[in-house]
Design a protein around this motif. Structure first.
Motif, PDB file in Angstrom:
ATOM      1  N   ALA A  24       9.433  13.212   0.806  1.00  0.00           N
ATOM      2  CA  ALA A  24      10.143  13.021  -0.452  1.00  0.00           C
ATOM      3  C   ALA A  24      11.632  13.336  -0.356  1.00  0.00           C
ATOM      4  N   LEU A  48      12.587  12.669  -4.003  1.00  0.00           N
ATOM      5  CA  LEU A  48      12.069  11.464  -4.644  1.00  0.00           C
ATOM      6  C   LEU A  48      10.971  11.782  -5.650  1.00  0.00           C
ATOM      7  N   THR A  49      10.927  10.991  -6.713  1.00  0.00           N
ATOM      8  CA  THR A  49       9.874  11.038  -7.715  1.00  0.00           C
ATOM      9  C   THR A  49       9.540   9.596  -8.085  1.00  0.00           C
ATOM     10  N   GLU A  50       8.542   9.409  -8.935  1.00  0.00           N
ATOM     11  CA  GLU A  50       8.129   8.070  -9.369  1.00  0.00           C
ATOM     12  C   GLU A  50       9.324   7.283  -9.900  1.00  0.00           C
ATOM     13  N   VAL A  71      10.584   4.044  -5.300  1.00  0.00           N
ATOM     14  CA  VAL A  71       9.278   4.689  -5.211  1.00  0.00           C
ATOM     15  C   VAL A  71       8.345   4.004  -6.210  1.00  0.00           C
ATOM     16  N   GLU A  73       4.686   4.356  -5.950  1.00  0.00           N
ATOM     17  CA  GLU A  73       3.473   5.157  -6.118  1.00  0.00           C
ATOM     18  C   GLU A  73       3.870   6.597  -5.862  1.00  0.00           C
ATOM     19  N   TYR A  74       3.350   7.488  -6.685  1.00  0.00           N
ATOM     20  CA  TYR A  74       3.746   8.884  -6.535  1.00  0.00           C
ATOM     21  C   TYR A  74       2.709   9.809  -7.139  1.00  0.00           C
ATOM     22  N   GLU A  75       2.249  10.735  -6.323  1.00  0.00           N
ATOM     23  CA  GLU A  75       1.405  11.826  -6.790  1.00  0.00           C
ATOM     24  C   GLU A  75       1.811  13.026  -5.950  1.00  0.00           C
ATOM     25  N   LYS A  76       2.517  13.964  -6.565  1.00  0.00           N
ATOM     26  CA  LYS A  76       3.102  15.090  -5.842  1.00  0.00           C
ATOM     27  C   LYS A  76       2.115  15.721  -4.869  1.00  0.00           C
ATOM     28  N   ILE A  80       2.877   9.049  -1.730  1.00  0.00           N
ATOM     29  CA  ILE A  80       4.186   8.486  -2.036  1.00  0.00           C
ATOM     30  C   ILE A  80       4.289   7.141  -1.317  1.00  0.00           C
ATOM     31  N   TRP A  82       6.968   3.442  -1.166  1.00  0.00           N
ATOM     32  CA  TRP A  82       8.175   2.777  -1.633  1.00  0.00           C
ATOM     33  C   TRP A  82       8.236   1.370  -1.085  1.00  0.00           C
ATOM     34  N   ARG A  91       3.527   3.409   2.663  1.00  0.00           N
ATOM     35  CA  ARG A  91       2.733   4.352   1.868  1.00  0.00           C
ATOM     36  C   ARG A  91       2.296   5.518   2.747  1.00  0.00           C
TER      37      ARG A  91
END
Length: 145
Positions: A24, A48-50, A71, A73-76, A80, A82, A91
């Protein structure tokens, strides 16, 4: 029907949060990129975040270029992904391993667009090699702390 994805995995002796922190952070991408194309971070957030956009300085076949990614797709600490202007995406999925550490799976997904072009151009095979090297470098970086 073909899947049109190239994936490789590695077990990293580090918690998922540490590995995700590397993924991220666009400024760190050149340190673990195994393809040899990522040269540096141009703009974007530190983390990075959604929906975040970030620009990278790139070089392929001796030619420099710049790429803007988003980005998608994102799930901490777990997922992740992009993409840039093209329909394919990069991914990373992270899963805590029962034996300890984190299973990291990197996938180049070229199922959208014109998959035959990617195959004829040899991109899946070239990207498989890059992914393998990326995972080796990411593992070393994450395990160093």
């Amino acid at each position: 029907m073909a899947e049109y994805k190239v994936s490789r995995s590695v077990i990293v002796d580090a918690p998922a949060a540490r590995v995700f922190g590397l993924l991220a952070s666009p400024a760190l991408h050149p340190e673990f990129d195994g393809s040899g194309t990522v040269r540096g971070s141009l703009f974007g957030p530190d983390v990075l975040t959604e929906g975040a956009e970030f620009g990278m300085d790139m070089k392929m076949f001796g030619l420099p270029y710049r790429m803007t990614n988003r980005v998608v797709e994102y799930e901490k600490d777990r997922l992740i992904a992009w993409r840039h202007f093209g329909p394919h995406r990069w991914r990373y999925e992270l899963e805590e391993s029962p034996e300890g550490g984190t299973r990291v799976t990197e996938t180049f997904d070229y199922s959208k667009g014109v998959p035959a072009f990617y195959v004829l151009a040899g991109i899946p095979a070239r990207n498989a090699e890059g992914i393998e090297q990326t995972l080796v470098r990411l593992k070393k970086l994450a395990e160093r702390g």
